[in-house]
Design a protein around this motif. Sequence first.
Motif, PDB file in Angstrom:
ATOM      1  N   LEU A   9       0.838  -1.205   0.000  1.00 38.00           N
ATOM      2  CA  LEU A   9       0.000   0.000   0.000  1.00 38.00           C
ATOM      3  C   LEU A   9       0.876   1.261   0.000  1.00 38.00           C
ATOM      4  CD1 LEU A   9      -2.906  -0.828   2.479  1.00 38.00           C
ATOM      5  CD2 LEU A   9      -3.131  -0.206   0.065  1.00 38.00           C
ATOM      6  N   GLY A  10       1.888   1.265   0.837  1.00 39.69           N
ATOM      7  CA  GLY A  10       2.812   2.397   0.875  1.00 39.69           C
ATOM      8  C   GLY A  10       3.570   2.547  -0.433  1.00 39.69           C
ATOM      9  N   LEU A  11       3.963   1.426  -1.011  1.00 39.64           N
ATOM     10  CA  LEU A  11       4.654   1.461  -2.295  1.00 39.64           C
ATOM     11  C   LEU A  11       3.744   2.028  -3.379  1.00 39.64           C
ATOM     12  CD1 LEU A  11       7.118   0.826  -4.049  1.00 39.64           C
ATOM     13  CD2 LEU A  11       6.211  -1.512  -4.301  1.00 39.64           C
ATOM     14  N   ALA A  12       2.492   1.601  -3.389  1.00 38.18           N
ATOM     15  CA  ALA A  12       1.538   2.105  -4.384  1.00 38.18           C
ATOM     16  C   ALA A  12       1.404   3.620  -4.265  1.00 38.18           C
ATOM     17  CB  ALA A  12       0.184   1.426  -4.209  1.00 38.18           C
ATOM     18  N   GLU A  13       1.292   4.122  -3.055  1.00 33.75           N
ATOM     19  CA  GLU A  13       1.166   5.571  -2.860  1.00 33.75           C
ATOM     20  C   GLU A  13       2.443   6.290  -3.296  1.00 33.75           C
ATOM     21  OE1 GLU A  13      -1.583   7.304  -2.310  1.00 33.75           O
ATOM     22  OE2 GLU A  13      -2.504   5.318  -2.445  1.00 33.75           O
ATOM     23  N   HIS A  14       3.565   5.701  -2.971  1.00 35.68           N
ATOM     24  CA  HIS A  14       4.844   6.291  -3.376  1.00 35.68           C
ATOM     25  C   HIS A  14       4.950   6.374  -4.898  1.00 35.68           C
ATOM     26  CE1 HIS A  14       9.132   7.253  -3.257  1.00 35.68           C
ATOM     27  NE2 HIS A  14       9.303   6.306  -4.170  1.00 35.68           N
ATOM     28  N   ILE A  15       4.587   5.307  -5.569  1.00 45.69           N
ATOM     29  CA  ILE A  15       4.655   5.293  -7.037  1.00 45.69           C
ATOM     30  C   ILE A  15       3.706   6.339  -7.620  1.00 45.69           C
ATOM     31  CG2 ILE A  15       4.125   3.930  -9.103  1.00 45.69           C
ATOM     32  CD1 ILE A  15       5.172   1.453  -7.508  1.00 45.69           C
ATOM     33  N   LYS A  16       2.482   6.355  -7.131  1.00 44.95           N
ATOM     34  CA  LYS A  16       1.505   7.312  -7.675  1.00 44.95           C
ATOM     35  C   LYS A  16       1.928   8.761  -7.423  1.00 44.95           C
ATOM     36  CE  LYS A  16      -2.082   5.353  -5.712  1.00 44.95           C
ATOM     37  NZ  LYS A  16      -3.470   5.038  -5.306  1.00 44.95           N
TER      38      LYS A  16
END
Length: 181
Positions: A9-16
């Motif tokens: 979830l944190g990775l997804a937010e970071h990427i976005k």
Amino acid sequence: DPKVDEYLLGLAEHIKTNFDKPFFFTVHHEPENDVVDEPGSGMEPDAYAAMFRHVVEFLRAQGVDNLVTVMNYMGYLKWVETPWHDRLYPGDDVVDWIGVSGYGQSLADDGHSDFSEIVDQTNDGPWPGFYHWIGEQHPDKPMMLAEWGVFHESEHPEHQRTVFASAAEQLAHYPRLKALV
């Protein structure tokens, strides 16, 4: 694993937040030397494929739409000869490109290898070479050399020069090869 999904979830937010263009993304490149093909080990080739699939599907479900996913294999023949090699592949729907990490090392120790040894090395068995294997098994997938280079061998001081020169000459023979990293 809830901790892994929390991380994702944190990775997804970071990427976005930080990546506004498509980029190459792999999940644990070169998994072959970590395989323990014993039931319950958690390191079976099927577990790797399921893990890769889970990560990609999870990130996509979070709205990450700019991943260009890469299944990245080691370019060592000992791995393609294992009975589990094909089981590592997570599926065409979660793999955009297929990468190989290959290094020219003149396996015959004659100092005369060329670029084809890196791209499409074969063995004495049925292995057709990565370039041909990708074409046969995954004809719609572009190929990349995700890592590549040439080992220095003091007994063959011109070896590196020979391989790199042959790359410029032989690239046209490999139209599926779309990236050299």
